[in-house]
Motif scaffolding. Structure first.
Motif, mmCIF file in Angstrom:
data_model
loop_
_atom_site.group_PDB
_atom_site.id
_atom_site.type_symbol
_atom_site.label_atom_id
_atom_site.label_comp_id
_atom_site.label_asym_id
_atom_site.label_seq_id
_atom_site.Cartn_x
_atom_site.Cartn_y
_atom_site.Cartn_z
ATOM 1 N N TRP A 1 -8.513 -5.112 -136.200
ATOM 2 C CA TRP A 1 -8.830 -4.879 -134.798
ATOM 3 C C TRP A 1 -7.776 -5.382 -133.822
ATOM 4 O O TRP A 1 -7.667 -4.869 -132.715
ATOM 5 C CB TRP A 1 -10.185 -5.486 -134.457
ATOM 6 C CG TRP A 1 -11.273 -4.814 -135.227
ATOM 7 C CD1 TRP A 1 -11.952 -5.338 -136.281
ATOM 8 C CD2 TRP A 1 -11.780 -3.492 -135.050
ATOM 9 N NE1 TRP A 1 -12.851 -4.431 -136.768
ATOM 10 C CE2 TRP A 1 -12.770 -3.281 -136.019
ATOM 11 C CE3 TRP A 1 -11.483 -2.455 -134.162
ATOM 12 C CZ2 TRP A 1 -13.476 -2.087 -136.120
ATOM 13 C CZ3 TRP A 1 -12.192 -1.275 -134.267
ATOM 14 C CH2 TRP A 1 -13.168 -1.099 -135.241
ATOM 15 N N GLU B 1 -1.372 -4.159 -132.406
ATOM 16 C CA GLU B 1 -1.846 -2.906 -131.834
ATOM 17 C C GLU B 1 -2.754 -3.119 -130.633
ATOM 18 O O GLU B 1 -2.692 -2.380 -129.654
ATOM 19 C CB GLU B 1 -2.577 -2.070 -132.894
ATOM 20 C CG GLU B 1 -1.692 -1.522 -133.983
ATOM 21 C CD GLU B 1 -1.518 -2.491 -135.135
ATOM 22 O OE1 GLU B 1 -2.202 -3.531 -135.161
ATOM 23 O OE2 GLU B 1 -0.675 -2.210 -136.005
ATOM 24 N N CYS B 2 -3.611 -4.116 -130.704
ATOM 25 C CA CYS B 2 -4.543 -4.380 -129.610
ATOM 26 C C CYS B 2 -3.793 -4.750 -128.331
ATOM 27 O O CYS B 2 -4.096 -4.214 -127.254
ATOM 28 C CB CYS B 2 -5.505 -5.494 -130.003
ATOM 29 S SG CYS B 2 -6.671 -5.935 -128.714
ATOM 30 N N GLU C 1 -0.674 -4.041 -127.613
ATOM 31 C CA GLU C 1 0.086 -2.875 -127.170
ATOM 32 C C GLU C 1 -0.818 -1.898 -126.426
ATOM 33 O O GLU C 1 -0.434 -1.342 -125.399
ATOM 34 C CB GLU C 1 0.757 -2.198 -128.365
ATOM 35 C CG GLU C 1 1.892 -3.009 -128.940
ATOM 36 C CD GLU C 1 2.452 -2.399 -130.210
ATOM 37 O OE1 GLU C 1 1.999 -1.309 -130.627
ATOM 38 O OE2 GLU C 1 3.353 -3.011 -130.797
ATOM 39 N N PHE C 2 -2.027 -1.689 -126.949
ATOM 40 C CA PHE C 2 -2.983 -0.805 -126.279
ATOM 41 C C PHE C 2 -3.331 -1.341 -124.888
ATOM 42 O O PHE C 2 -3.363 -0.594 -123.915
ATOM 43 C CB PHE C 2 -4.256 -0.671 -127.118
ATOM 44 C CG PHE C 2 -5.335 0.121 -126.435
ATOM 45 C CD1 PHE C 2 -5.331 1.502 -126.497
ATOM 46 C CD2 PHE C 2 -6.337 -0.518 -125.719
ATOM 47 C CE1 PHE C 2 -6.305 2.237 -125.856
ATOM 48 C CE2 PHE C 2 -7.320 0.207 -125.078
ATOM 49 C CZ PHE C 2 -7.307 1.592 -125.149
ATOM 50 N N LEU C 3 -3.605 -2.646 -124.798
ATOM 51 C CA LEU C 3 -3.935 -3.242 -123.505
ATOM 52 C C LEU C 3 -2.784 -3.112 -122.515
ATOM 53 O O LEU C 3 -3.000 -2.828 -121.336
ATOM 54 C CB LEU C 3 -4.309 -4.717 -123.694
ATOM 55 C CG LEU C 3 -5.619 -4.996 -124.412
ATOM 56 C CD1 LEU C 3 -5.767 -6.487 -124.680
ATOM 57 C CD2 LEU C 3 -6.795 -4.474 -123.627
ATOM 58 N N ARG D 1 -0.463 -0.779 -122.443
ATOM 59 C CA ARG D 1 -0.279 0.621 -122.054
ATOM 60 C C ARG D 1 -1.405 1.162 -121.189
ATOM 61 O O ARG D 1 -1.178 1.939 -120.275
ATOM 62 C CB ARG D 1 -0.175 1.504 -123.300
ATOM 63 C CG ARG D 1 1.146 1.506 -123.981
ATOM 64 C CD ARG D 1 1.240 2.630 -125.019
ATOM 65 N NE ARG D 1 0.061 2.772 -125.846
ATOM 66 C CZ ARG D 1 -0.120 2.197 -127.041
ATOM 67 N NH1 ARG D 1 0.819 1.425 -127.534
ATOM 68 N NH2 ARG D 1 -1.220 2.382 -127.722
ATOM 69 N N ASN D 2 -2.651 0.754 -121.467
ATOM 70 C CA ASN D 2 -3.806 1.439 -120.882
ATOM 71 C C ASN D 2 -4.630 0.629 -119.890
ATOM 72 O O ASN D 2 -5.582 1.165 -119.340
ATOM 73 C CB ASN D 2 -4.722 1.926 -122.009
ATOM 74 C CG ASN D 2 -4.017 2.891 -122.929
ATOM 75 O OD1 ASN D 2 -3.416 3.850 -122.475
ATOM 76 N ND2 ASN D 2 -4.057 2.620 -124.218
ATOM 77 N N CYS D 3 -4.317 -0.618 -119.701
ATOM 78 C CA CYS D 3 -5.130 -1.447 -118.816
ATOM 79 C C CYS D 3 -4.270 -2.065 -117.718
ATOM 80 O O CYS D 3 -3.110 -2.400 -117.948
ATOM 81 C CB CYS D 3 -5.815 -2.568 -119.606
ATOM 82 S SG CYS D 3 -6.919 -1.959 -120.879
#
Length: 138
Positions: A58, A69-70, A72-74, A76-78
């Motif tokens: 996760w 990954e978590c 990186e996602f945050l 890019r998207n938050c």
């Protein structure tokens, strides 16, 4: 108590010595050692392996060039409301994971209470309807 600062540019030597501040940059110490130390404190070895698997699945693996990954996602998207480092975020995750069994126990208790109250309500309604039907038949 932990303070997470970006730099120590404005800190005086007296502040650093009184507060016991240790500066470690994100490049030197990232979130992986922090979460691994917490996992090792868990008493059951099976649960340690489960936690490591959950963290890898996760959150991801912490590499020098990639935080996971978590994260990186945050990124890019938050949109950040308050700037916080990865160690601070992983500390929050630790606290949530530590509290999770207690939260689940409370939820189970609430479900049992809800089911019990519905069964009790059903019993009262069924008994009242049986009483009412007997009164009208007689």
């Amino acid at each position: 108590m932990m303070f997470e600062v970006e730099t120590l540019v404005n800190a005086s030597p007296a502040t650093v010595s009184r507060a016991g501040i240790i500066y470690a940059s994100d490049a030197d110490l990232d979130w992986a050692p922090v979460i691994e130390a917490w996992v090792r404190k868990r008493p059951d070895a099976k649960r340690q392996d489960i936690l490591r698997g959950m963290i890898t699945k996760w959150i991801g693996k912490c590499k020098p060039t990639e935080p996971g990954e978590c994260f990186e996602f945050l990124a890019r998207n938050c949109a950040k409301v308050m700037k916080e480092g990865r160690v601070g975020r992983i500390t929050s995750v630790k606290q949530i994971l530590r509290a999770w069994p207690r939260v689940m126990m409370q939820l189970r208790l609430l479900v049992v209470m809800a089911v019990t109250s519905r069964v009790s309500l059903y019993t009262v309604c069924a008994g009242a309807s049986a009483l009412y039907s007997r009164l009208t038949i007689d």
